[in-house]
Design a protein around this motif. Structure first.
Motif, PDB file in Angstrom:
ATOM      1  N   GLU A 293      40.415  29.016  35.421  1.00 58.87           N
ATOM      2  CA  GLU A 293      40.525  29.460  33.236  1.00 58.87           C
ATOM      3  C   GLU A 293      40.333  28.693  32.796  1.00 58.87           C
ATOM      4  OE1 GLU A 293      44.867  28.818  33.066  1.00 58.87           O
ATOM      5  OE2 GLU A 293      44.788  29.748  30.645  1.00 58.87           O
ATOM      6  N   PRO A 294      39.828  27.207  32.369  1.00 59.62           N
ATOM      7  CA  PRO A 294      39.359  26.754  31.702  1.00 59.62           C
ATOM      8  C   PRO A 294      37.898  28.273  31.971  1.00 59.62           C
ATOM      9  CG  PRO A 294      39.696  25.033  32.603  1.00 59.62           C
ATOM     10  CD  PRO A 294      40.372  26.122  33.052  1.00 59.62           C
ATOM     11  N   LEU A 295      37.043  28.041  33.333  1.00 65.02           N
ATOM     12  CA  LEU A 295      35.770  28.201  33.009  1.00 65.02           C
ATOM     13  C   LEU A 295      36.049  29.771  32.367  1.00 65.02           C
ATOM     14  CD1 LEU A 295      33.144  28.214  35.254  1.00 65.02           C
ATOM     15  CD2 LEU A 295      33.442  30.656  34.569  1.00 65.02           C
ATOM     16  N   ALA A 296      37.359  30.201  32.776  1.00 62.15           N
ATOM     17  CA  ALA A 296      37.542  31.545  32.543  1.00 62.15           C
ATOM     18  C   ALA A 296      37.179  31.686  31.269  1.00 62.15           C
ATOM     19  CB  ALA A 296      38.493  32.549  33.519  1.00 62.15           C
ATOM     20  N   ALA A 297      38.168  31.150  30.366  1.00 64.87           N
ATOM     21  CA  ALA A 297      38.130  31.022  28.423  1.00 64.87           C
ATOM     22  C   ALA A 297      37.264  31.071  28.299  1.00 64.87           C
ATOM     23  CB  ALA A 297      39.512  29.757  28.286  1.00 64.87           C
ATOM     24  N   ALA A 340      45.574  41.590  37.561  1.00 66.58           N
ATOM     25  CA  ALA A 340      44.683  40.544  37.298  1.00 66.58           C
ATOM     26  C   ALA A 340      44.708  39.911  35.628  1.00 66.58           C
ATOM     27  CB  ALA A 340      43.203  41.079  37.287  1.00 66.58           C
ATOM     28  N   ARG A 341      44.207  39.014  35.337  1.00 65.04           N
ATOM     29  CA  ARG A 341      44.946  38.624  34.252  1.00 65.04           C
ATOM     30  C   ARG A 341      43.401  38.715  33.017  1.00 65.04           C
ATOM     31  NH1 ARG A 341      45.651  33.502  31.190  1.00 65.04           N
ATOM     32  NH2 ARG A 341      45.704  32.442  33.184  1.00 65.04           N
ATOM     33  N   ALA A 342      43.987  39.213  32.029  1.00 64.56           N
ATOM     34  CA  ALA A 342      42.726  40.119  31.178  1.00 64.56           C
ATOM     35  C   ALA A 342      43.072  39.009  30.134  1.00 64.56           C
ATOM     36  CB  ALA A 342      42.526  41.054  30.396  1.00 64.56           C
ATOM     37  N   LEU A 343      41.839  37.943  30.130  1.00 69.22           N
ATOM     38  CA  LEU A 343      41.084  36.866  29.165  1.00 69.22           C
ATOM     39  C   LEU A 343      40.128  37.655  27.966  1.00 69.22           C
ATOM     40  CD1 LEU A 343      42.109  35.386  31.550  1.00 69.22           C
ATOM     41  CD2 LEU A 343      40.906  33.396  30.409  1.00 69.22           C
ATOM     42  N   LEU A 344      39.659  38.089  28.506  1.00 67.44           N
ATOM     43  CA  LEU A 344      38.583  39.234  27.230  1.00 67.44           C
ATOM     44  C   LEU A 344      38.923  41.149  27.565  1.00 67.44           C
ATOM     45  CD1 LEU A 344      36.795  39.078  25.128  1.00 67.44           C
ATOM     46  CD2 LEU A 344      35.258  39.151  26.358  1.00 67.44           C
ATOM     47  N   GLY A 345      39.158  41.530  26.661  1.00 65.05           N
ATOM     48  CA  GLY A 345      38.713  43.409  26.897  1.00 65.05           C
ATOM     49  C   GLY A 345      40.212  44.052  27.327  1.00 65.05           C
ATOM     50  N   PRO A 362      32.520  43.593  26.815  1.00 66.02           N
ATOM     51  CA  PRO A 362      32.490  42.369  28.319  1.00 66.02           C
ATOM     52  C   PRO A 362      33.862  42.647  27.495  1.00 66.02           C
ATOM     53  CG  PRO A 362      30.823  41.170  26.195  1.00 66.02           C
ATOM     54  CD  PRO A 362      30.932  42.780  25.275  1.00 66.02           C
ATOM     55  N   ALA A 363      34.290  42.064  29.654  1.00 63.33           N
ATOM     56  CA  ALA A 363      35.987  42.102  29.705  1.00 63.33           C
ATOM     57  C   ALA A 363      35.721  40.566  31.096  1.00 63.33           C
ATOM     58  CB  ALA A 363      36.290  43.344  30.660  1.00 63.33           C
ATOM     59  N   VAL A 364      36.145  39.882  30.935  1.00 58.87           N
ATOM     60  CA  VAL A 364      36.550  39.281  31.750  1.00 58.87           C
ATOM     61  C   VAL A 364      38.035  38.365  32.260  1.00 58.87           C
ATOM     62  CG1 VAL A 364      36.913  36.242  31.515  1.00 58.87           C
ATOM     63  CG2 VAL A 364      34.756  37.490  30.473  1.00 58.87           C
ATOM     64  N   HIS A 365      38.488  39.009  33.652  1.00 62.66           N
ATOM     65  CA  HIS A 365      39.372  39.058  33.740  1.00 62.66           C
ATOM     66  C   HIS A 365      39.374  37.322  34.819  1.00 62.66           C
ATOM     67  CE1 HIS A 365      39.502  42.701  32.879  1.00 62.66           C
ATOM     68  NE2 HIS A 365      40.802  43.147  33.471  1.00 62.66           N
ATOM     69  N   LEU A 366      40.926  36.733  35.041  1.00 62.78           N
ATOM     70  CA  LEU A 366      41.530  35.560  35.826  1.00 62.78           C
ATOM     71  C   LEU A 366      42.087  36.414  37.128  1.00 62.78           C
ATOM     72  CD1 LEU A 366      40.507  32.983  35.839  1.00 62.78           C
ATOM     73  CD2 LEU A 366      43.035  33.107  34.896  1.00 62.78           C
ATOM     74  N   VAL A 367      41.476  36.069  38.486  1.00 65.43           N
ATOM     75  CA  VAL A 367      42.284  36.734  39.870  1.00 65.43           C
ATOM     76  C   VAL A 367      42.955  35.237  39.969  1.00 65.43           C
ATOM     77  CG1 VAL A 367      41.571  38.870  39.482  1.00 65.43           C
ATOM     78  CG2 VAL A 367      40.169  36.673  41.437  1.00 65.43           C
ATOM     79  N   ASP A 368      44.018  35.298  41.165  1.00 62.13           N
ATOM     80  CA  ASP A 368      43.952  34.053  42.054  1.00 62.13           C
ATOM     81  C   ASP A 368      44.120  33.549  43.238  1.00 62.13           C
ATOM     82  OD1 ASP A 368      45.737  36.002  42.743  1.00 62.13           O
ATOM     83  OD2 ASP A 368      47.761  35.801  42.104  1.00 62.13           O
ATOM     84  N   VAL A 384      33.649  41.179  34.332  1.00 64.88           N
ATOM     85  CA  VAL A 384      33.036  39.972  35.794  1.00 64.88           C
ATOM     86  C   VAL A 384      34.594  39.452  35.254  1.00 64.88           C
ATOM     87  CG1 VAL A 384      33.255  37.588  33.817  1.00 64.88           C
ATOM     88  CG2 VAL A 384      32.409  37.607  35.878  1.00 64.88           C
ATOM     89  N   TRP A 385      34.806  39.268  36.570  1.00 63.05           N
ATOM     90  CA  TRP A 385      36.592  38.898  37.299  1.00 63.05           C
ATOM     91  C   TRP A 385      36.391  37.486  37.443  1.00 63.05           C
ATOM     92  CZ3 TRP A 385      39.530  42.248  36.580  1.00 63.05           C
ATOM     93  CH2 TRP A 385      38.871  43.493  37.044  1.00 63.05           C
ATOM     94  N   VAL A 386      37.068  35.983  37.579  1.00 63.12           N
ATOM     95  CA  VAL A 386      36.912  34.186  37.128  1.00 63.12           C
ATOM     96  C   VAL A 386      38.237  33.955  38.599  1.00 63.12           C
ATOM     97  CG1 VAL A 386      36.622  32.635  36.503  1.00 63.12           C
ATOM     98  CG2 VAL A 386      35.770  34.062  35.022  1.00 63.12           C
ATOM     99  N   GLY A 387      38.078  33.245  39.621  1.00 68.82           N
ATOM    100  CA  GLY A 387      38.910  33.429  40.178  1.00 68.82           C
ATOM    101  C   GLY A 387      38.630  32.248  41.262  1.00 68.82           C
ATOM    102  N   PRO A 388      39.832  31.581  41.906  1.00 68.80           N
ATOM    103  CA  PRO A 388      39.536  30.222  42.642  1.00 68.80           C
ATOM    104  C   PRO A 388      38.911  30.309  44.162  1.00 68.80           C
ATOM    105  CG  PRO A 388      41.542  31.135  43.054  1.00 68.80           C
ATOM    106  CD  PRO A 388      41.079  31.583  42.257  1.00 68.80           C
TER     107      PRO A 388
END
Lengths: 462, 363
Positions: A293-297, A340-345, A362-368, A384-388
């Protein structure tokens, strides 16, 4: 191509330009008319290919000199009635690609042309000589030889940079036929004109604008082809080894726990936004060992700061497209984003410009999960999709990547990634997925497909 | 028996007065003593009285399109009872290509066929004696019989090849490109053998097959040397292909098209000169075959100079086939002065027709 009443993109055939009666309109992003593009019939295509097959191969040394000259002409000459700046403006107006991005692509293509002499040398197997006349064949040697004669290019129009791959085929002695994009045919036209002006005979490099049905003939009748498109195109040609499909790159970045991502956030953001996110080397997914999450933010913060600018603005990075199609992409994004949780867009990527069209924000989403299907969704803008990721997840989530940038110090992991066949390029450390240099393969050297070695031994008299 | 106004004109004689012609035609097809069993039966379920209500060409729009019924109806029921003697001589039973579902069957009468063949006779006027090679469907298709009669008119010999267009369509429908390519290569091989060994003055074929022939330089040479007339029909030819064939590949050899259909038992002829846009224009033999071009959505006539879907009418004492919506789109042209309906150019297939995707293929 510049005539009264607008631009005419003619076919560039073996006997010179050919204007078909069947033509399609060319339009700017704003909808304003630019001109027309010929749509040559199947008969013209077949006759052109026959004439190309009958034409002699340009000798190697002559080819490399001509490629050098073509690079200069492509950068500096007035071709088809267009000075370099006018050409850049035309591409930008038609495709919504910012002028700065077009210029970058133009530089890239020129670099590619200039470096072919070197690239081809790098790609040739150590045991093979380039010319059978080499003295090594007197005692027995491999000779590098073409597997075919005709190379077809089914080009895309999203960025001029797509024209950076096929010049290698020309350098290898193939005759090349280019079917330009019907939205942005200007780069293909200019490049073919530059190559012809530089000395390639018309029957060795041609431009054939066609509709889709006729385009299939071009691919069927050539020995090899490169085709750009979506997953559908990749699937269509998957079973045909002579067709090199360039589809979604699904490039990724992996950051393991031994690396602090904060030191690399610019490289990560740059991998997403390079060329407005239109390249297949742009990062689609970022996987992080630990909390993503911090990276995605941070990524959302960086990408969110990119300004919305019209494509003619010198600082513009983001692509502009007709508002309706941006709205459609936005709708699609929200559909595939699912849980997915949107952090941008998340509230929309459409930014309508007063000057016409809309910016693809741009769009940034977080997946779990590292297996979330969203991680494979590549869209034509910085998305971009950011995940663990955990070591026990293994390399499965990293498969099917045109480029994987692995920010890791774990040598065993790197070994495994290098052995994974579906990872095409592996970059390590502080290097963006979009890093490219002439001479470094993009999807292997073209010659891996187009050339083979042949054994030769000869007596001195031969 | 039949009124003179329904007789086909002699050469040089002008066609009949349109309204008088249509009126006589209705009386012929819908009178118990002259009409066909099919139409006499069908008249009962028409919501209008053809004899009373159809007084001119425009009134033909009252008719439904009945050609789908021709897939099942016994063809003998299509023969007008009033036909006698030379008028009653049958040339053959012909079937539509089967591009859109099961084929439809039609009776072709000898006299009508000779008239239909003569429709573009002036194109052939100076050829003299000539052998004919038809690389075209024979069997249940009228194309082959037209070729036979063409050869006869030139005191020539006819060379033919078996060609089954429906089989090619099946292959294309199935996506079996490799097999359809092999089949077409087999056709071309046979044509090549004839061209290499026999003098051929008139070559009749379809645009896709003509294009296939041009892929062989030796055949192009043979055609240039021997053939004095190229007749194409059965599929679309775009203006660019037309121009390349005419100016580059076969310069100096007349290349003329026929645009027709089995469902009208004939065809329209290509005009002597191309339009400025390079397109071939086609005139049907009004008032016997009459075209309309309509908006596919509304069925209304489109203005001249507009594209729409082609509606064909066959209007003779030999058959009545009104309001047949064809699978083609075309540009509507002004017909020659005094003719019914319109002329057409730039004919091409509609993407879908009814429930079937139209496959042009080689035919």
């Amino acid at each position: 191509m510049q005539v009264d009443g607008g631009v005419q993109i003619d076919a560039l055939g073996p006997a010179g330009p050919y204007r078909a009666r069947a033509r399609q309109p060319l339009a700017a992003l704003s909808g304003a008319a630019i001109g027309e593009i010929s749509q040559v019939p199947a008969l013209y295509v077949r006759r052109t290919l026959a004439a190309m097959r009958a034409a002699p191969v340009v000798p190697g040394a002559v080819r490399f000199d001509a490629l050098d000259r073509a690079a200069e002409l492509f950068l500096t000459a007035t071709l088809g009635g267009f000075a370099p700046d006018e050409y850049v403006e035309l591409v930008s107006t038609a495709s919504g690609v910012p002028r700065g991005v077009v210029r970058q692509s133009v530089e890239w293509i020129a670099d590619v042309l200039r470096s072919q002499r070197h690239t081809v040398e790098l790609a040739r197997p150590h045991g093979a000589v380039a010319d059978w006349r080499h003295e090594k064949t007197l005692t027995g040697s491999a000779v590098w030889a073409r597997r075919g004669d005709l190379f077809a290019v089914h080009a895309a129009g999203n960025t001029p940079a797509v024209h950076g791959l096929w010049p290698e085929a020309l350098a290898l002695g193939y005759k090349v036929v280019v079917r330009p994009s019907s939205r942005e045919p200007y780069t293909a036209f200019r490049l073919v004109e530059a190559l012809r002006t530089a000395g390639f005979p018309p029957a060795t490099i041609t431009l054939l604008p066609t509709d889709h049905t006729v385009a299939d003939i071009l691919i069927e009748e050539s020995d090899f082809a490169i085709v750009y498109g979506g997953q559908d195109v990749v699937d269509k040609y998957a079973a045909i080894p002579t067709v090199l499909a360039q589809g979604p790159g699904r490039s990724k970045i992996l950051i393991t726990a031994d690396v602090d991502w904060r030191e690399h956030i610019d490289v990560i953001a740059g991998s997403v936004s390079h060329l407005g996110g239109t390249a297949c080397t742009c990062a689609t997914a970022v996987l992080v060992e630990g909390d993503p999450e911090p990276l995605a933010a941070a990524l959302a913060d960086r990408l969110g700061r990119i300004p919305s600018l019209p494509p003619d603005h010198p600082d513009a990075i983001l692509t502009v497209a007709p508002t309706a199609s941006v709205v459609a992409i936005d709708r699609y994004l929200h559909q595939v984003a699912g849980d997915a949780r949107a952090l941008l867009g998340g509230d929309g990527i459409v930014d309508v410009l007063p000057t016409g069209g809309a910016v693809l924000r741009p769009a940034v989403h977080l997946v779990d999960s590292p297996t979330a299907p969203q991680l494979g969704v590549e869209l034509p803008f910085p998305c971009v999709w950011v995940g663990p990721w955990r070591p026990e997840d293994g390399i499965a989530p990293l498969r099917d990547s045109l480029v994987l940038t692995a920010m890791t110090g774990r040598a065993e992991l790197i070994d495994a990634l290098l052995d994974e066949p579906s990872i095409i390029n592996l970059y390590l450390g502080d290097n963006p997925t979009t890093w490219l240099r002439p001479g470094i393969p993009h999807d292997g050297y073209l010659s891996e497909r187009l050339m083979r070695t042949k054994g030769m031994i000869r007596s001195a008299v031969a | 028996m039949s009124p003179a106004v329904l007789d086909l004109p002699q050469p040089g004689q002008s066609p009949a007065d349109p309204d008088e012609y249509i009126g006589a035609l209705m009386r012929w097809h819908f009178s118990a003593e002259t009409g066909s069993p099919f139409w006499l039966r069908r008249a009962a379920s028409l919501p209008f009285d053809p004899i009373a209500d159809v007084r001119g060409f425009d009134d033909l729009r009252l008719f439904p399109n009945v050609v789908d019924e021709f897939r099942e109806v016994p063809v003998a029921d299509l023969i007008p009872r009033g036909l006698r003697g030379a008028d009653r001589v049958v040339a053959g039973v012909y079937e539509s290509g089967g591009t859109t579902g099961l084929p439809k069957r039609f009776v072709m009468f000898d006299r009508w066929m000779d008239f239909a063949l003569g429709w573009d006779e002036h194109h052939y006027a100076d050829l003299g004696t000539a052998n004919v090679l038809a690389i075209a469907p024979s069997g249940p298709h009228m194309f082959g019989e037209f070729a036979r009669r063409r050869a006869r008119r030139h005191d020539g010999l006819l060379f033919t090849i078996d060609l089954d267009p429906r089989w090619i369509k099946r292959l294309i429908e199935r996506g079996d490109t490799a097999e359809s390519e092999r089949y077409v290569a087999h056709i071309v091989d046979q044509a090549a053998h004839i061209l290499r060994t026999q003098p051929v003055g008139i070559l009749i074929t379809t645009p896709p097959l003509l294009e296939r022939l041009t892929r062989h330089d030796d055949l192009v040479e043979l055609i240039r040397k021997e053939v004095r007339f190229l007749c194409w029909s059965g599929a679309h030819m775009d203006a660019d292909t037309h121009e390349i064939l005419r100016t580059e590949i076969f310069p100096g050899i007349p290349l003329k098209g026929l645009y027709g259909s089995t469902t009208i038992l004939g065809m329209s002829r290509e005009r002597d000169t191309e339009r400025p846009d390079g397109l071939a224009s086609f005139d049907p033999p009004s008032p016997y075959i009459v075209f309309r071009v309509v908006d596919p959505a509304t069925g209304d006539d489109v203005p001249v100079g507009t594209r729409g879907q082609v509606v064909m009418n066959h209007l003779t004492k030999y058959a009545l086939i009104p309001n047949n919506l064809e699978r083609d789109l075309a540009l509507k042209l002004e017909p020659p002065a005094g003719w019914l309906g319109c002329s057409v150019a730039d004919v091409g297939p509609v993407a879908t027709f009814g429930d079937h995707t139209v496959i042009e293929g080689v035919y």
